[in-house]
Motif scaffolding. Sequence first.
Motif, short mmCIF file in Angstrom:
data_model
loop_
_atom_site.label_atom_id
_atom_site.label_comp_id
_atom_site.label_asym_id
_atom_site.label_seq_id
_atom_site.Cartn_x
_atom_site.Cartn_y
_atom_site.Cartn_z
N VAL A 12 3.09 36.22 63.80
CA VAL A 12 2.81 37.17 64.67
C VAL A 12 3.06 38.73 64.10
O VAL A 12 2.20 39.27 63.87
N GLY A 13 4.22 38.65 63.77
CA GLY A 13 4.72 40.00 63.00
C GLY A 13 3.83 40.32 61.68
O GLY A 13 3.62 41.38 61.49
N PHE A 15 0.82 39.26 60.77
CA PHE A 15 -0.30 39.45 61.37
C PHE A 15 -0.51 41.13 61.85
O PHE A 15 -1.49 41.71 61.60
N LEU A 16 0.38 41.46 62.54
CA LEU A 16 0.33 42.80 63.00
C LEU A 16 0.41 43.70 62.12
O LEU A 16 -0.14 44.95 62.10
N LEU A 17 1.40 43.63 61.08
CA LEU A 17 1.65 44.47 60.08
C LEU A 17 0.27 44.59 59.09
O LEU A 17 -0.19 45.75 58.73
N ALA A 19 -2.84 43.92 60.15
CA ALA A 19 -3.67 44.73 60.76
C ALA A 19 -3.49 46.15 60.75
O ALA A 19 -4.51 46.92 60.64
N LEU A 20 -2.22 46.93 60.88
CA LEU A 20 -1.86 48.22 61.06
C LEU A 20 -2.02 48.80 59.61
O LEU A 20 -2.69 49.91 59.41
#
Length: 173
Positions: A12-13, A15-17, A19-20
């Motif tokens: 999850v982490g 994926f978020l990085l 995306a940002l």
Amino acid sequence: MAIRGPRLEFAVGAFLLLALASLLVLAVASTNQRFGLGGGGYELTARFSQIGQLRPQAPVKIGGVVVGQVADIQLDPVKYDSIVSLKLDGKFVDLPADTSASILTAGLLGESYISLQPGGDPDVLANGDEIVFTQSSVDLIQLVGKYMFSGAGNSAEASSESNDSTDAGTPAY
């Protein structure tokens, strides 16, 4: 009850990085900014009587290939011309001194950009030089208006003149 493991939290982490980072790249690309790679550029200036919708950071192209961008646009307080500063990539330092600059539009409603047309002069433009041969922007709305109103006026005048000349030679009954 679901147990959260370190693998799920890591996924999850990550994926978020990702995306940002994608959003950051998209934001920079949409504003025509460069990442600063391949620096060592140089500046040229050009004078235009009409710049239309040209904006700072607009592309500068040679043969359709982006070679720089518009750095700044100022107004000459004496001649009231627009002075456009161009920031070109350092690998294009050998532009001939008789290079011409035109303001063009990509398509009917596209963005304005500057197109450079290199000449054949053996002398080259140096940092800070001015491009002498320029062609200003064409205002499409003004051009259509001139065509519509002057075209109709000319045909009406021409038809009334032709009627006057034929009426003069015929007797009135």
